[in-house]
Write an enzyme that holds these catalytic residues in place. Structure first.
Site, PDB file in Angstrom:
ATOM      1  N   ARG A  35      12.821 -14.822 -45.449  1.00 26.62           N
ATOM      2  CA  ARG A  35      13.050 -14.520 -47.004  1.00 26.62           C
ATOM      3  C   ARG A  35      14.293 -13.581 -47.244  1.00 26.62           C
ATOM      4  NH1 ARG A  35       6.838 -14.126 -49.079  1.00 26.62           N
ATOM      5  NH2 ARG A  35       6.492 -16.158 -49.739  1.00 26.62           N
ATOM      6  N   LYS A 200      -6.642 -20.260 -48.655  1.00 27.67           N
ATOM      7  CA  LYS A 200      -7.083 -20.082 -49.980  1.00 27.67           C
ATOM      8  C   LYS A 200      -7.333 -21.363 -50.610  1.00 27.67           C
ATOM      9  CE  LYS A 200      -2.747 -17.977 -50.301  1.00 27.67           C
ATOM     10  NZ  LYS A 200      -1.397 -17.611 -50.600  1.00 27.67           N
ATOM     11  N   GLY A 358       4.034 -19.115 -47.345  1.00 27.16           N
ATOM     12  CA  GLY A 358       4.810 -18.140 -46.598  1.00 27.16           C
ATOM     13  C   GLY A 358       4.170 -17.846 -45.301  1.00 27.16           C
ATOM     14  N   GLY A 382       3.346 -20.347 -53.542  1.00 24.31           N
ATOM     15  CA  GLY A 382       2.352 -20.721 -54.721  1.00 24.31           C
ATOM     16  C   GLY A 382       3.334 -21.258 -55.898  1.00 24.31           C
TER      17      GLY A 382
HETATM   18  P1  ADP Z   1       0.372 -20.199 -46.919  1.00 23.42           P
HETATM   19  O1  ADP Z   1       0.907 -18.779 -47.031  1.00 23.42           O
HETATM   20  O2  ADP Z   1       1.398 -21.226 -45.936  1.00 23.42           O
HETATM   21  O3  ADP Z   1       0.330 -21.023 -48.178  1.00 23.42           O
HETATM   22  P2  ADP Z   1      -2.459 -19.599 -46.779  1.00 23.42           P
HETATM   23  O4  ADP Z   1      -1.899 -18.408 -46.863  1.00 23.42           O
HETATM   24  O5  ADP Z   1      -3.005 -20.431 -47.721  1.00 23.42           O
HETATM   25  O6  ADP Z   1      -1.009 -20.436 -46.258  1.00 23.42           O
HETATM   26  O7  ADP Z   1      -3.070 -19.551 -45.401  1.00 23.42           O
HETATM   27  C1  ADP Z   1      -2.576 -19.206 -43.994  1.00 23.42           C
HETATM   28  C2  ADP Z   1      -3.911 -18.578 -43.380  1.00 23.42           C
HETATM   29  O8  ADP Z   1      -4.964 -19.461 -43.171  1.00 23.42           O
HETATM   30  C3  ADP Z   1      -3.416 -18.278 -42.070  1.00 23.42           C
HETATM   31  O9  ADP Z   1      -3.289 -16.688 -41.688  1.00 23.42           O
HETATM   32  C4  ADP Z   1      -4.509 -18.813 -41.156  1.00 23.42           C
HETATM   33  O10 ADP Z   1      -4.859 -17.825 -40.053  1.00 23.42           O
HETATM   34  C5  ADP Z   1      -5.389 -18.956 -42.061  1.00 23.42           C
HETATM   35  N1  ADP Z   1      -6.310 -20.117 -41.492  1.00 23.42           N
HETATM   36  C6  ADP Z   1      -5.918 -21.270 -41.280  1.00 23.42           C
HETATM   37  N2  ADP Z   1      -7.084 -22.178 -40.808  1.00 23.42           N
HETATM   38  C7  ADP Z   1      -8.169 -21.313 -40.933  1.00 23.42           C
HETATM   39  C8  ADP Z   1      -9.510 -21.433 -40.607  1.00 23.42           C
HETATM   40  N3  ADP Z   1     -10.185 -22.617 -40.222  1.00 23.42           N
HETATM   41  N4  ADP Z   1     -10.128 -20.423 -40.811  1.00 23.42           N
HETATM   42  C9  ADP Z   1      -9.672 -19.332 -41.320  1.00 23.42           C
HETATM   43  N5  ADP Z   1      -8.402 -18.880 -41.737  1.00 23.42           N
HETATM   44  C10 ADP Z   1      -7.652 -19.926 -41.524  1.00 23.42           C
HETATM   45 MG    MG Z   2      -0.081 -16.983 -47.281  1.00 23.77          MG
END
Ligand code: ADP
Ligand code: MG
Length: 400
Positions: A35, A200, A358, A382
């Site tokens: 970033r 999320k 992120g 987001g």
């Molecule tokens: P982004 O920031 O790319 O939008 P998110 O914040 O939604 O992604 O999610 C990222 C997190 O999701 C990571 O820290 C990862 O460890 C977690 N994650 C992925 N798969 C699982 C799972 N099966 N159970 C729990 N956490 C998970």
């Molecule tokens: Mg995230």
């Protein structure tokens, strides 16, 4: 949208720039400076134009008061290195010291104020409070450049109110991000595949509703896949599950079927004994998670190898791929395979690829891929999701 040109000559004028410098930190060390790098184009351009730059950003989620673990100081240091010029750091956001430092700036000089979210007003629900804080920020400058793409979906003082108090324009990062998002929404090429994962679940369900009438295929991994499996009637043991979203998910599955959109769920899953890098784990069929050796206490932490390969084939056959959310807990090597396979498929396909989010961006870098192997790595998860959901983004509306 107004661009920097519309601000006229910026020589010797003070420009306040909202950046998104919300980088991941571990023990005070920046683990992914993506970033910061993404913010440099606008900063360089404004310096070259002879402006005096006051940078503002948030970092993490402090509770509306100073908290040293969320200080932007390490960011100022890293940015100085990347920019090849000193970025002065001021230990407050508004106040006499900040005002004095701003007055002291010379043409082309850059300074960074402390974390905006050390002030509760930044994210206040009360528009008057936000406005008052934005007025304090506006007092520093002659013009405002909005370049924190990661926050343009937020009605926050430094994003929304500030833009209305000064001559304002979108920075280069915001403009570039929008251009990419438009490629994903205005008459996109087909097949169009969206890969969704991450943790999320409820955050990302909204985007599914909107994408159902645009995309050909949705690949579901990460923590949200268990809510989908459960919605189909399968037991998911102790995996992440959002019970209150089950009906919504069932609705999407039915809607997808009606529209001929393929929602592809994993057929196998990596199930662990507990949440930990050294936890015992095994691959089981996605419809038989409770049959693992860990029974009802097993936790699904990654998509299985067959599913990862299947996802890779879908990606290979696409023209556009948007990916948001890791396929598993990639931070732990034992559960990084699914994310790695999907990331590799993105680097190998001839499709136009966009990575948003992120953690997704951090994941591809942590797994050894470089930014130029992808069509675009978005700095705003987001914000890009909300754009794809068809929502209007307040931080962009005020720049129109
Ligand atoms: P982004 O920031 O790319 O939008 P998110 O914040 O939604 O992604 O999610 C990222 C997190 O999701 C990571 O820290 C990862 O460890 C977690 N994650 C992925 N798969 C699982 C799972 N099966 N159970 C729990 N956490 C998970
Ligand atoms: Mg995230």
């Amino acid at each position: 949208m107004r661009t920097i040109e519309t601000l006229g000559s910026l020589r010797s004028r003070t420009v306040i720039v909202r950046c998104d410098l919300n980088v991941p930190l571990s023990d005070g060390v920046i683990t992914d400076d993506g970033r910061i790098r993404a913010s440099l184009a606008t900063i360089r351009e404004l310096r070259d134009a002879g402006a005096k730059l006051v940078l503002i950003s948030h970092l993490g989620r402090p509770k509306g008061e100073p908290d040293p673990q969320f200080s932007l100081r390490p960011v100022a240091e890293r940015m100085s290195e990347l920019l090849g010029a000193q970025v002065r750091f001021v230990e407050e956001t508004v106040g006499d010291a900040a005002q004095a430092a701003v007055s002291d700036l010379s043409d082309g000089e850059v300074m960074l104020l402390e974390n905006l979210r050390f002030n509760a007003a930044e994210t206040s629900k009360d528009a008057a409070e936000r406005r008052a804080f934005a007025e304090q920020l506006a007092a520093y400058a002659d013009a405002f450049v909005s370049d924190g793409f990661g926050v343009v979906h937020r009605k926050q003082a430094s994003v929304y109110e500030l833009a209305q108090l000064l001559p304002s324009a979108a920075g280069r990062l915001v403009a570039a991000e929008l251009e990419v998002l438009e490629r994903l929404t205005v008459d996109p090429k087909r097949p169009y595949t969206v890969v969704l994962g991450g943790s999320k679940v409820s955050d990302k369900l909204g985007v599914i509703a909107h994408l159902l009438d645009r995309v050909d295929t949705l690949l579901i991994g990460g923590g949200m896949l268990f809510t989908f499996l459960r919605a189909q009637g399968h037991a998911v043991a102790s995996s992440l599950l959002e019970e209150d979203q089950l009906d919504t998910v069932r609705g999407y599955l039915a809607e997808a079927e009606r529209r001929g959109v393929r929602i592809v769920l994993p057929t196998d899953v990596v199930v662990a004994e507990r949440f930990g890098d050294d936890a015992a784990h095994e691959v089981v069929a996605a419809d038989a998670i409770e049959s693992s050796s860990f029974g009802a206490s097993g936790i699904g932490l990654d998509i299985g190898p067959d599913s990862a390969e299947a996802f890779a084939r879908e990606i290979a056959g696409s023209q556009i791929v948007f990916w948001n959310g890791p396929m598993g807990v990639f931070e732990m090597e034992a559960f990084a395979s699914g994310t790695r396979t999907v990331a590799r498929a993105l680097t190998e396909t001839s499709a136009f690829t966009v990575v948003g989010g992120g953690d997704s961006a951090a994941a591809v870098r942590a797994l050894g891929f470089s930014d130029d192997q992808f069509g675009h790595i978005s700095t705003g998860g987001g914000a890009s999701l909300e754009f794809l959901e068809g929502k209007s983004l307040p931080g962009l509306e005020v720049l129109a």
